[in-house]
Design a protein around this motif. Structure first.
Motif, PDB file in Angstrom:
ATOM      1  N   ALA A   1      -2.575  -7.770  -8.740  1.00  0.00           N
ATOM      2  CA  ALA A   1      -2.355  -6.589  -7.890  1.00  0.00           C
ATOM      3  C   ALA A   1      -1.842  -6.966  -6.507  1.00  0.00           C
ATOM      4  O   ALA A   1      -1.189  -6.167  -5.845  1.00  0.00           O
ATOM      5  N   LEU A   2      -2.147  -8.179  -6.077  1.00  0.00           N
ATOM      6  CA  LEU A   2      -1.796  -8.567  -4.707  1.00  0.00           C
ATOM      7  C   LEU A   2      -0.430  -9.229  -4.594  1.00  0.00           C
ATOM      8  O   LEU A   2       0.040  -9.513  -3.507  1.00  0.00           O
ATOM      9  N   ARG A   3       0.220  -9.445  -5.734  1.00  0.00           N
ATOM     10  CA  ARG A   3       1.487 -10.193  -5.666  1.00  0.00           C
ATOM     11  C   ARG A   3       2.602  -9.357  -5.072  1.00  0.00           C
ATOM     12  O   ARG A   3       3.587  -9.884  -4.596  1.00  0.00           O
ATOM     13  N   THR A   4       2.469  -8.041  -5.119  1.00  0.00           N
ATOM     14  CA  THR A   4       3.510  -7.171  -4.545  1.00  0.00           C
ATOM     15  C   THR A   4       2.921  -6.344  -3.421  1.00  0.00           C
ATOM     16  O   THR A   4       3.139  -5.154  -3.326  1.00  0.00           O
ATOM     17  N   LEU A   5       2.144  -6.982  -2.583  1.00  0.00           N
ATOM     18  CA  LEU A   5       1.431  -6.248  -1.542  1.00  0.00           C
ATOM     19  C   LEU A   5       2.396  -5.707  -0.485  1.00  0.00           C
ATOM     20  O   LEU A   5       3.123  -6.465   0.139  1.00  0.00           O
ATOM     21  N   PRO A   6       2.390  -4.367  -0.273  1.00  0.00           N
ATOM     22  CA  PRO A   6       3.238  -3.855   0.809  1.00  0.00           C
ATOM     23  C   PRO A   6       2.615  -4.210   2.152  1.00  0.00           C
ATOM     24  O   PRO A   6       1.400  -4.368   2.257  1.00  0.00           O
ATOM     25  N   GLU A   7       3.461  -4.339   3.157  1.00  0.00           N
ATOM     26  CA  GLU A   7       2.947  -4.701   4.471  1.00  0.00           C
ATOM     27  C   GLU A   7       2.426  -3.446   5.165  1.00  0.00           C
ATOM     28  O   GLU A   7       3.109  -2.425   5.163  1.00  0.00           O
ATOM     29  N   TYR A   8       1.221  -3.518   5.740  1.00  0.00           N
ATOM     30  CA  TYR A   8       0.741  -2.378   6.525  1.00  0.00           C
ATOM     31  C   TYR A   8       1.462  -2.390   7.860  1.00  0.00           C
ATOM     32  O   TYR A   8       1.541  -3.424   8.520  1.00  0.00           O
ATOM     33  N   GLN A   9       2.019  -1.232   8.229  1.00  0.00           N
ATOM     34  CA  GLN A   9       2.788  -1.176   9.481  1.00  0.00           C
ATOM     35  C   GLN A   9       1.853  -1.015  10.670  1.00  0.00           C
ATOM     36  O   GLN A   9       1.616   0.082  11.146  1.00  0.00           O
ATOM     37  N   ALA A  10       1.297  -2.126  11.118  1.00  0.00           N
ATOM     38  CA  ALA A  10       0.395  -2.068  12.273  1.00  0.00           C
ATOM     39  C   ALA A  10       1.216  -1.891  13.551  1.00  0.00           C
ATOM     40  O   ALA A  10       2.439  -2.031  13.546  1.00  0.00           O
TER      41      ALA A  10
ATOM     42  N   MET B   1      -3.642   3.653   5.534  1.00  0.00           N
ATOM     43  CA  MET B   1      -4.643   2.720   5.023  1.00  0.00           C
ATOM     44  C   MET B   1      -5.083   3.024   3.587  1.00  0.00           C
ATOM     45  O   MET B   1      -5.508   2.118   2.871  1.00  0.00           O
ATOM     46  N   TYR B   2      -5.014   4.296   3.183  1.00  0.00           N
ATOM     47  CA  TYR B   2      -5.491   4.613   1.821  1.00  0.00           C
ATOM     48  C   TYR B   2      -4.601   3.918   0.791  1.00  0.00           C
ATOM     49  O   TYR B   2      -5.089   3.296  -0.154  1.00  0.00           O
ATOM     50  N   ALA B   3      -3.273   4.024   0.984  1.00  0.00           N
ATOM     51  CA  ALA B   3      -2.345   3.384   0.038  1.00  0.00           C
ATOM     52  C   ALA B   3      -2.427   1.859   0.162  1.00  0.00           C
ATOM     53  O   ALA B   3      -2.333   1.143  -0.840  1.00  0.00           O
ATOM     54  N   PHE B   4      -2.609   1.379   1.396  1.00  0.00           N
ATOM     55  CA  PHE B   4      -2.716  -0.072   1.598  1.00  0.00           C
ATOM     56  C   PHE B   4      -3.927  -0.623   0.844  1.00  0.00           C
ATOM     57  O   PHE B   4      -3.829  -1.599   0.096  1.00  0.00           O
ATOM     58  N   ASP B   5      -5.088   0.030   1.032  1.00  0.00           N
ATOM     59  CA  ASP B   5      -6.290  -0.439   0.331  1.00  0.00           C
ATOM     60  C   ASP B   5      -6.166  -0.268  -1.178  1.00  0.00           C
ATOM     61  O   ASP B   5      -6.681  -1.083  -1.937  1.00  0.00           O
ATOM     62  N   ALA B   6      -5.483   0.798  -1.600  1.00  0.00           N
ATOM     63  CA  ALA B   6      -5.286   0.990  -3.040  1.00  0.00           C
ATOM     64  C   ALA B   6      -4.537  -0.221  -3.596  1.00  0.00           C
ATOM     65  O   ALA B   6      -4.913  -0.760  -4.644  1.00  0.00           O
ATOM     66  N   SER B   7      -3.499  -0.680  -2.881  1.00  0.00           N
ATOM     67  CA  SER B   7      -2.759  -1.818  -3.427  1.00  0.00           C
ATOM     68  C   SER B   7      -3.588  -3.095  -3.383  1.00  0.00           C
ATOM     69  O   SER B   7      -3.500  -3.920  -4.284  1.00  0.00           O
ATOM     70  N   LEU B   8      -4.452  -3.243  -2.365  1.00  0.00           N
ATOM     71  CA  LEU B   8      -5.337  -4.416  -2.329  1.00  0.00           C
ATOM     72  C   LEU B   8      -6.273  -4.461  -3.526  1.00  0.00           C
ATOM     73  O   LEU B   8      -6.641  -5.521  -4.014  1.00  0.00           O
ATOM     74  N   HIS B   9      -6.696  -3.272  -3.961  1.00  0.00           N
ATOM     75  CA  HIS B   9      -7.714  -3.203  -5.015  1.00  0.00           C
ATOM     76  C   HIS B   9      -7.127  -2.882  -6.385  1.00  0.00           C
ATOM     77  O   HIS B   9      -7.866  -2.659  -7.328  1.00  0.00           O
ATOM     78  N   GLY B  10      -5.798  -2.818  -6.458  1.00  0.00           N
ATOM     79  CA  GLY B  10      -5.157  -2.568  -7.757  1.00  0.00           C
ATOM     80  C   GLY B  10      -5.285  -1.130  -8.216  1.00  0.00           C
ATOM     81  O   GLY B  10      -5.085  -0.828  -9.400  1.00  0.00           O
ATOM     82  N   ALA B  11      -5.631  -0.213  -7.293  1.00  0.00           N
ATOM     83  CA  ALA B  11      -5.746   1.204  -7.668  1.00  0.00           C
ATOM     84  C   ALA B  11      -4.378   1.879  -7.533  1.00  0.00           C
ATOM     85  O   ALA B  11      -3.497   1.392  -6.826  1.00  0.00           O
ATOM     86  N   ARG B  12      -4.229   2.996  -8.220  1.00  0.00           N
ATOM     87  CA  ARG B  12      -2.960   3.734  -8.194  1.00  0.00           C
ATOM     88  C   ARG B  12      -3.049   4.867  -7.190  1.00  0.00           C
ATOM     89  O   ARG B  12      -4.109   5.477  -7.047  1.00  0.00           O
ATOM     90  N   VAL B  13      -1.935   5.186  -6.558  1.00  0.00           N
ATOM     91  CA  VAL B  13      -1.902   6.341  -5.652  1.00  0.00           C
ATOM     92  C   VAL B  13      -1.116   7.455  -6.329  1.00  0.00           C
ATOM     93  O   VAL B  13       0.033   7.263  -6.718  1.00  0.00           O
ATOM     94  N   VAL B  14      -1.769   8.604  -6.506  1.00  0.00           N
ATOM     95  CA  VAL B  14      -1.061   9.784  -6.982  1.00  0.00           C
ATOM     96  C   VAL B  14      -0.848  10.657  -5.753  1.00  0.00           C
ATOM     97  O   VAL B  14      -1.789  11.230  -5.212  1.00  0.00           O
TER      98      VAL B  14
END
Ligand code: PMP
Length: 370
Positions: A13-22, A126-139
């Motif tokens: 899940a972490l191999r395609t991690l999007p960058e959080y725009q801090a 952050m919701y989508a960022f954490d979803a990608s960290l944890h391998g969850a899907r965003v609908v």
């Protein structure tokens, strides 16, 4: 034997991690634009322009707490102070290193690979960022053109999902979650997380008391905005006592540092000062919105938060952001295609807001006349 490969070794899940725009670093941007960091009007991060309240500054100056010791893992004094302010029992309150940490904890506890969360974009990243960290899907069920919810689509999506994340007021639109939609979403059986980071600037009641009394609802709050403590990282959550107990057991020990805990308690003791500042921000927000609306090329989105999103008919968000940066005003531009013609400004002190309005008007003239 080949050595450990840091990329191959990652969870898939972490191999395609999007960058959080801090946020970009103030000093670095100031140097790039040749402006003095001391003169910058920083309205890019929805921070509080007043800074910490007097009591907080006093407590931090003479922090006589034993910082060589670990703090109180139970956060007893802090939770009691928060509970007193909210009018809920202390056993319904959890605390974290920013509400960002609590969002991450919700994922750690409830959302794993393949689980779905529902969001309504544009919203807090952050919701989508954490979803990608944890391998969850965003609908994602995008907000309509007038920034209201597609309620039926939200409810349908929630029925198939494990959790729904909605800020109220929303970041970046400043719009509210209607209570009727709260009721409908809770009935789907999904966990509903209402992120009230900006509720102190809104003229609606918090859902905190309801979260303490009902299962399935978590209200997240923070001291970053109202309390002007963003750099100290302190957020909190309200939920049923049973759920709060699970959260306390699953958190990192000592997750709120001693300085943050002392500052947060002092801020709550200074609530009258902070409430008055929030009231000024809310009235300045209305004034800034009115003034922006007078410019024919700007359409501000009516906001209940400490910021205003505006639609631009001259230039685009990036152009206006860059022009404002040259004048020492740092704002927030979003890269998403839907917000290309928008810019978000946080509401600061009245005289700073005047400077921002004047700069925007001047840039508008320049853009119109080439
Ligand atoms: N929720 C929303 C909607 C926010 O806009 C922010 C801050 N940008 C946060 C949570 C994070 O707050 P904290 O500083 O408590 O992590």
């Amino acid at each position: 034997m080949a050595r450990f490969d840091p990329v191959e070794g990652l969870r898939p899940a972490l191999r395609t991690l999007p960058e959080y725009q801090a946020l970009e670093d103030l000093e670095e941007v100031a140097a790039r634009y040749g402006v003095d960091p001391a003169d910058v009007i920083k309205i890019d991060g929805n921070e509080n322009a007043w800074g910490p309240s007097p009591r907080v500054i006093e407590v931090l100056r003479k922090l006589d707490y034993h910082v060589e010791w670990y703090g109180d893992d139970n956060q007893t004094a802090l939770r009691a102070a928060l509970a007193g302010r909210l009018g809920v029992p202390a056993d319904c309150v959890i605390a974290g290193s920013g509400s960002d940490e609590l969002i991450d904890q919700i994922f750690r506890m409830y959302l794993g690979t393949g689980d779905a969360i529902v969001t309504a974009s544009p919203t807090f990243g952050m919701y989508a960022f954490d979803a990608s960290l944890h391998g969850a899907r965003v609908v994602d069920v995008p907000l309509r053109d007038d920034w209201t919810f597609d309620e039926d689509a939200m409810v349908a999506a929630a029925r198939e999902a494990k959790a729904v994340f909605i800020p109220s007021p929303n970041n970046p639109t400043g719009t509210l979650l209607p209570v009727t939609l709260v009721d409908r979403l809770l009935e789907t059986g999904a966990l509903l997380v209402v992120d009230e980071a900006y509720i102190e600037f809104a003229d609606v009641a918090s859902l905190a008391a309801r979260a303490a009394a009902e299962d399935g609802l978590i209200v997240l709050r923070t001291l970053s905005k109202w309390g002007a403590l963003a750099g100290l990282r302190i957020g909190y959550g309200v939920m049923s006592p049973a759920m709060a107990d699970l959260f306390r057991r699953a958190k990192q020990p000592y997750n709120v540092n001693a300085a943050a805990e002392a500052a947060a308690i002092a801020a709550i003791e200074d609530a009258a000062v902070l409430d008055e500042r929030a009231r000024i921000v809310a009235s300045e927000r209305e004034r800034v919105t009115r003034e922006l609306a007078r410019l024919e090329w700007i359409e501000p989105v009516p906001s209940q938060a400490s910021f205003v999103l505006m639609k631009l008919a001259r230039g685009d968000g990036r152009t206006l952001r860059d022009e404002l940066r040259k004048r020492g005003i740092f704002t927030r531009y979003f890269k998403s295609s839907r917000l290309r013609d928008y810019l978000r400004i946080s509401i600061a002190k009245p005289e700073q807001n005047d400077r921002v309005l004047a700069a925007i008007a001047q840039i508008g003239e320049e853009l119109a006349h080439g």
